[in-house]
Design an enzyme around this catalytic site. Structure first.
Site, short mmCIF file in Angstrom:
data_model
loop_
_atom_site.label_atom_id
_atom_site.label_comp_id
_atom_site.label_asym_id
_atom_site.label_seq_id
_atom_site.Cartn_x
_atom_site.Cartn_y
_atom_site.Cartn_z
N VAL A 102 0.83 -1.21 0.00
CA VAL A 102 0.00 0.00 0.00
C VAL A 102 0.87 1.25 0.00
O VAL A 102 0.38 2.35 0.24
CB VAL A 102 -0.96 0.00 1.22
CG1 VAL A 102 -1.96 -1.15 1.11
CG2 VAL A 102 -0.20 -0.10 2.55
N HIS A 118 -4.63 -3.99 -2.32
CA HIS A 118 -5.06 -3.68 -0.95
C HIS A 118 -5.19 -2.19 -0.69
O HIS A 118 -5.20 -1.76 0.46
CB HIS A 118 -4.11 -4.34 0.05
CG HIS A 118 -4.17 -5.83 0.03
ND1 HIS A 118 -3.18 -6.65 0.53
CD2 HIS A 118 -5.12 -6.67 -0.46
CE1 HIS A 118 -3.52 -7.92 0.35
NE2 HIS A 118 -4.68 -7.96 -0.25
N CYS A 129 -19.51 9.11 3.86
CA CYS A 129 -19.82 9.66 2.54
C CYS A 129 -18.87 9.17 1.46
O CYS A 129 -19.00 9.56 0.29
CB CYS A 129 -19.83 11.19 2.60
SG CYS A 129 -18.20 11.93 2.92
N ASN A 243 11.20 -15.22 -3.17
CA ASN A 243 10.82 -14.93 -1.79
C ASN A 243 11.82 -15.56 -0.84
O ASN A 243 12.29 -16.67 -1.07
CB ASN A 243 9.42 -15.49 -1.49
CG ASN A 243 8.84 -14.92 -0.20
OD1 ASN A 243 8.74 -13.71 -0.06
ND2 ASN A 243 8.48 -15.78 0.73
ZN ZN Z 1 -17.83 11.85 5.19
#
Ligand code: ZN
Length: 269
Positions: A102, A118, A129, A243
Protein backbone atom coordinates in the site's frame (compact mmCIF):
# COMPACT_ATOMS: atom_id res chain seq x y z
CA UNK A 1 29.74 -13.90 -20.43
CA UNK A 2 27.97 -14.92 -17.23
CA UNK A 3 25.47 -17.73 -17.46
CA UNK A 4 21.87 -16.59 -17.19
CA UNK A 5 19.96 -17.55 -14.07
CA UNK A 6 16.87 -19.81 -14.15
CA UNK A 7 14.79 -16.73 -13.33
CA UNK A 8 16.27 -14.82 -16.25
CA UNK A 9 15.41 -17.74 -18.53
CA UNK A 10 11.89 -17.86 -17.14
CA UNK A 11 11.37 -14.14 -17.85
CA UNK A 12 13.00 -14.40 -21.29
CA UNK A 13 10.70 -17.18 -22.43
CA UNK A 14 7.46 -15.30 -21.56
CA UNK A 15 5.78 -12.53 -23.41
CA UNK A 16 3.31 -11.12 -20.86
CA UNK A 17 3.85 -11.52 -17.15
CA UNK A 18 1.23 -11.17 -14.47
CA UNK A 19 3.37 -9.81 -11.63
CA UNK A 20 2.23 -10.11 -8.02
CA UNK A 21 4.27 -8.32 -5.35
CA UNK A 22 4.25 -8.22 -1.58
CA UNK A 23 6.00 -6.77 1.43
CA UNK A 24 9.36 -8.37 0.61
CA UNK A 25 9.69 -5.91 -2.27
CA UNK A 26 9.71 -2.91 0.07
CA UNK A 27 11.91 -4.25 2.88
CA UNK A 28 15.00 -2.63 1.36
CA UNK A 29 13.13 0.67 1.28
CA UNK A 30 13.00 0.52 5.08
CA UNK A 31 9.43 -0.75 5.38
CA UNK A 32 9.30 -3.84 7.61
CA UNK A 33 7.23 -6.90 6.68
CA UNK A 34 4.84 -8.91 8.79
CA UNK A 35 6.00 -12.47 8.44
CA UNK A 36 9.05 -14.60 9.10
CA UNK A 37 10.62 -17.16 6.74
CA UNK A 38 7.96 -19.73 7.70
CA UNK A 39 5.14 -17.35 6.85
CA UNK A 40 4.18 -16.92 10.52
CA UNK A 41 3.50 -13.56 12.17
CA UNK A 42 6.65 -11.78 13.37
CA UNK A 43 4.58 -9.48 15.49
CA UNK A 44 1.09 -8.88 16.77
CA UNK A 45 -1.25 -9.22 13.75
CA UNK A 46 -2.58 -5.94 12.34
CA UNK A 47 -5.84 -4.38 13.43
CA UNK A 48 -8.99 -5.88 11.90
CA UNK A 49 -11.64 -3.98 10.02
CA UNK A 50 -14.25 -5.06 12.54
CA UNK A 51 -12.31 -3.71 15.54
CA UNK A 52 -11.42 -0.48 13.74
CA UNK A 53 -15.03 0.26 12.85
CA UNK A 54 -16.49 -0.85 16.20
CA UNK A 55 -14.24 0.80 18.78
CA UNK A 56 -13.13 4.40 19.23
CA UNK A 57 -10.25 3.07 21.37
CA UNK A 58 -8.99 0.98 18.44
CA UNK A 59 -9.06 4.02 16.17
CA UNK A 60 -7.22 6.11 18.77
CA UNK A 61 -4.45 3.51 19.00
CA UNK A 62 -4.33 3.08 15.22
CA UNK A 63 -4.05 6.80 14.42
CA UNK A 64 -1.63 7.58 17.27
CA UNK A 65 0.75 4.91 15.93
CA UNK A 66 0.11 6.02 12.35
CA UNK A 67 0.90 9.65 13.24
CA UNK A 68 4.44 8.48 14.02
CA UNK A 69 4.70 5.81 11.32
CA UNK A 70 3.53 8.04 8.47
CA UNK A 71 6.44 10.46 8.99
CA UNK A 72 8.80 7.77 7.76
CA UNK A 73 6.76 5.71 5.30
CA UNK A 74 5.82 8.89 3.43
CA UNK A 75 9.53 9.51 2.83
CA UNK A 76 10.37 5.94 1.72
CA UNK A 77 11.94 5.63 -1.72
CA UNK A 78 11.85 2.76 -4.24
CA UNK A 79 14.71 0.25 -4.27
CA UNK A 80 16.25 -1.93 -6.98
CA UNK A 81 13.36 -4.41 -6.91
CA UNK A 82 10.84 -1.67 -7.74
CA UNK A 83 13.10 -0.33 -10.47
CA UNK A 84 13.65 -3.80 -11.98
CA UNK A 85 9.89 -4.41 -12.17
CA UNK A 86 9.33 -0.97 -13.74
CA UNK A 87 11.94 -2.02 -16.30
CA UNK A 88 9.85 -5.12 -17.17
CA UNK A 89 7.03 -2.76 -18.03
CA UNK A 90 9.21 -0.63 -20.35
CA UNK A 91 10.35 -3.90 -21.98
CA UNK A 92 6.62 -4.60 -22.63
CA UNK A 93 6.93 -7.81 -20.63
CA UNK A 94 4.44 -6.83 -17.95
CA UNK A 95 0.73 -7.41 -18.47
CA UNK A 96 -0.02 -5.93 -15.06
CA UNK A 97 1.67 -5.45 -11.72
CA UNK A 98 -0.72 -6.44 -8.95
CA UNK A 99 0.67 -5.36 -5.61
CA UNK A 100 -0.38 -6.23 -2.09
CA UNK A 101 1.70 -3.26 -0.89
CA UNK A 102 0.00 0.00 0.00
CA UNK A 103 3.13 2.19 -0.13
CA UNK A 104 2.92 3.29 -3.82
CA UNK A 105 6.63 2.61 -4.32
CA UNK A 106 6.05 0.78 -7.62
CA UNK A 107 4.46 3.93 -9.02
CA UNK A 108 7.30 6.01 -7.56
CA UNK A 109 9.73 3.78 -9.50
CA UNK A 110 7.85 4.45 -12.75
CA UNK A 111 5.45 1.49 -13.08
CA UNK A 112 2.14 2.64 -14.57
CA UNK A 113 0.15 -0.55 -15.14
CA UNK A 114 -0.36 -1.24 -11.44
CA UNK A 115 -3.36 -2.43 -9.45
CA UNK A 116 -3.14 -1.63 -5.73
CA UNK A 117 -4.93 -4.80 -4.58
CA UNK A 118 -5.06 -3.68 -0.95
CA UNK A 119 -5.52 0.03 -1.59
CA UNK A 120 -3.19 2.92 -0.87
CA UNK A 121 -1.99 4.40 2.37
CA UNK A 122 -1.63 7.92 1.00
CA UNK A 123 -5.43 8.22 0.79
CA UNK A 124 -8.01 8.41 3.57
CA UNK A 125 -11.60 7.40 2.97
CA UNK A 126 -14.68 8.50 4.91
CA UNK A 127 -16.75 5.42 5.70
CA UNK A 128 -19.88 7.62 5.76
CA UNK A 129 -19.82 9.66 2.54
CA UNK A 130 -16.96 7.67 0.84
CA UNK A 131 -15.06 10.93 0.16
CA UNK A 132 -11.31 10.44 -0.37
CA UNK A 133 -8.78 12.94 0.98
CA UNK A 134 -4.97 12.96 1.02
CA UNK A 135 -3.31 11.30 4.01
CA UNK A 136 -0.98 14.33 4.26
CA UNK A 137 -3.99 16.53 5.06
CA UNK A 138 -5.05 14.23 7.87
CA UNK A 139 -1.46 14.17 9.14
CA UNK A 140 -1.60 17.96 9.55
CA UNK A 141 -4.90 17.70 11.39
CA UNK A 142 -3.69 14.87 13.64
CA UNK A 143 -0.53 16.86 14.44
CA UNK A 144 -2.52 20.01 15.19
CA UNK A 145 -4.89 18.16 17.54
CA UNK A 146 -2.21 16.03 19.25
CA UNK A 147 1.00 18.11 19.36
CA UNK A 148 2.32 16.36 22.49
CA UNK A 149 2.19 12.97 20.70
CA UNK A 150 4.70 14.11 18.09
CA UNK A 151 7.43 13.89 20.75
CA UNK A 152 6.99 10.11 21.02
CA UNK A 153 9.41 7.95 19.14
CA UNK A 154 8.80 4.35 18.13
CA UNK A 155 10.30 1.86 15.73
CA UNK A 156 8.71 1.45 12.31
CA UNK A 157 6.16 -1.31 11.88
CA UNK A 158 4.60 -2.54 8.60
CA UNK A 159 2.16 -0.44 6.58
CA UNK A 160 3.02 2.93 8.10
CA UNK A 161 2.44 1.73 11.61
CA UNK A 162 4.85 2.36 14.52
CA UNK A 163 5.56 0.22 17.56
CA UNK A 164 4.09 2.55 20.12
CA UNK A 165 2.64 0.65 23.06
CA UNK A 166 2.34 0.77 26.82
CA UNK A 167 0.86 4.25 26.67
CA UNK A 168 -2.66 5.48 27.34
CA UNK A 169 -4.28 6.26 24.00
CA UNK A 170 -7.54 7.50 25.53
CA UNK A 171 -6.75 11.21 25.18
CA UNK A 172 -5.61 10.94 21.55
CA UNK A 173 -7.95 13.08 19.43
CA UNK A 174 -9.20 11.41 16.22
CA UNK A 175 -10.86 13.78 13.75
CA UNK A 176 -14.09 12.83 11.99
CA UNK A 177 -14.93 13.56 8.34
CA UNK A 178 -15.17 17.35 7.91
CA UNK A 179 -18.02 16.83 5.46
CA UNK A 180 -20.36 14.35 7.20
CA UNK A 181 -18.84 13.50 10.58
CA UNK A 182 -18.20 9.89 9.48
CA UNK A 183 -15.38 7.59 10.53
CA UNK A 184 -12.11 8.18 8.64
CA UNK A 185 -10.17 5.10 7.63
CA UNK A 186 -6.99 4.71 5.61
CA UNK A 187 -8.04 3.70 2.08
CA UNK A 188 -6.50 0.27 2.47
CA UNK A 189 -8.06 -3.15 2.83
CA UNK A 190 -7.80 -4.19 6.47
CA UNK A 191 -7.65 -7.76 7.70
CA UNK A 192 -11.24 -9.00 7.87
CA UNK A 193 -12.28 -6.73 5.00
CA UNK A 194 -12.92 -7.82 1.40
CA UNK A 195 -11.02 -6.50 -1.60
CA UNK A 196 -13.50 -4.55 -3.76
CA UNK A 197 -14.97 -6.90 -6.37
CA UNK A 198 -14.25 -4.66 -9.39
CA UNK A 199 -10.57 -4.61 -8.42
CA UNK A 200 -10.41 -8.43 -8.26
CA UNK A 201 -12.22 -8.73 -11.60
CA UNK A 202 -9.88 -6.25 -13.29
CA UNK A 203 -6.90 -8.28 -12.07
CA UNK A 204 -8.54 -11.51 -13.27
CA UNK A 205 -8.93 -10.09 -16.79
CA UNK A 206 -5.22 -9.27 -16.84
CA UNK A 207 -4.39 -12.77 -15.68
CA UNK A 208 -6.36 -14.17 -18.63
CA UNK A 209 -4.18 -12.16 -21.02
CA UNK A 210 -0.91 -13.13 -19.34
CA UNK A 211 1.11 -16.23 -20.24
CA UNK A 212 2.89 -16.64 -16.90
CA UNK A 213 3.02 -15.33 -13.36
CA UNK A 214 5.91 -13.79 -11.46
CA UNK A 215 5.56 -13.46 -7.70
CA UNK A 216 8.00 -11.15 -5.92
CA UNK A 217 8.36 -10.82 -2.15
CA UNK A 218 5.15 -12.41 -0.99
CA UNK A 219 4.57 -15.45 1.20
CA UNK A 220 1.03 -15.54 -0.27
CA UNK A 221 -0.38 -16.27 3.17
CA UNK A 222 -3.29 -13.92 2.51
CA UNK A 223 -5.95 -15.48 0.30
CA UNK A 224 -6.56 -12.27 -1.68
CA UNK A 225 -3.16 -12.78 -3.32
CA UNK A 226 -2.97 -16.58 -3.19
CA UNK A 227 -6.16 -17.01 -5.21
CA UNK A 228 -4.44 -15.55 -8.30
CA UNK A 229 -1.76 -18.26 -8.10
CA UNK A 230 -4.54 -20.86 -7.92
CA UNK A 231 -6.20 -19.31 -10.97
CA UNK A 232 -2.93 -19.32 -12.90
CA UNK A 233 -2.36 -22.98 -11.97
CA UNK A 234 -5.86 -23.94 -13.13
CA UNK A 235 -5.23 -22.14 -16.43
CA UNK A 236 -1.94 -24.00 -16.89
CA UNK A 237 0.15 -20.81 -16.65
CA UNK A 238 3.55 -21.36 -15.03
CA UNK A 239 4.45 -19.32 -11.94
CA UNK A 240 7.86 -18.33 -10.62
CA UNK A 241 8.41 -16.81 -7.18
CA UNK A 242 11.17 -14.81 -5.54
CA UNK A 243 10.82 -14.93 -1.79
CA UNK A 244 13.02 -15.38 1.25
CA UNK A 245 11.37 -18.34 2.90
CA UNK A 246 8.35 -20.48 2.35
CA UNK A 247 5.27 -19.44 0.38
CA UNK A 248 1.80 -20.89 0.58
CA UNK A 249 2.07 -21.74 -3.13
CA UNK A 250 5.40 -23.62 -3.08
CA UNK A 251 3.66 -26.75 -4.52
CA UNK A 252 2.27 -24.74 -7.43
CA UNK A 253 5.49 -23.08 -8.54
CA UNK A 254 7.49 -23.91 -11.66
CA UNK A 255 10.46 -22.02 -10.18
CA UNK A 256 11.31 -20.76 -6.71
CA UNK A 257 14.19 -18.37 -6.00
CA UNK A 258 15.11 -17.89 -2.35
CA UNK A 259 16.87 -14.54 -2.44
CA UNK A 260 16.19 -10.91 -1.67
CA UNK A 261 14.00 -9.31 -4.31
CA UNK A 262 16.47 -6.72 -5.56
CA UNK A 263 19.31 -9.26 -5.79
CA UNK A 264 17.18 -11.77 -7.70
CA UNK A 265 15.94 -9.13 -10.17
CA UNK A 266 19.24 -7.28 -10.61
CA UNK A 267 19.69 -8.85 -14.07
CA UNK A 268 16.94 -6.52 -15.33
CA UNK A 269 18.84 -3.34 -14.46
ZN1 ZN B 1 -17.83 11.85 5.19
Amino acid sequence: MAESSPLEDFVDRRRRLFILTGAGCSVNSGIPDYRDADGAWKRRPPVTYQAFMAYEATRQRYWARSLLGWRRISRARPNGAHRALARLETMAKSEILLTQNVDRLHQAAGSEAVIDLHGRLDHVRCMGCRRVTPRDELQEELSRLNPEWLAHDAADAPDGDADLDGVDFSDFAVPACAHCGGVLKPDVVFFGENVPRDRVEAAQRHLERADAMLIVGSSLMVYSGFRFVEMAARAGKPAAAVNLGRTRADDLLALKVEASCDAALAFLL
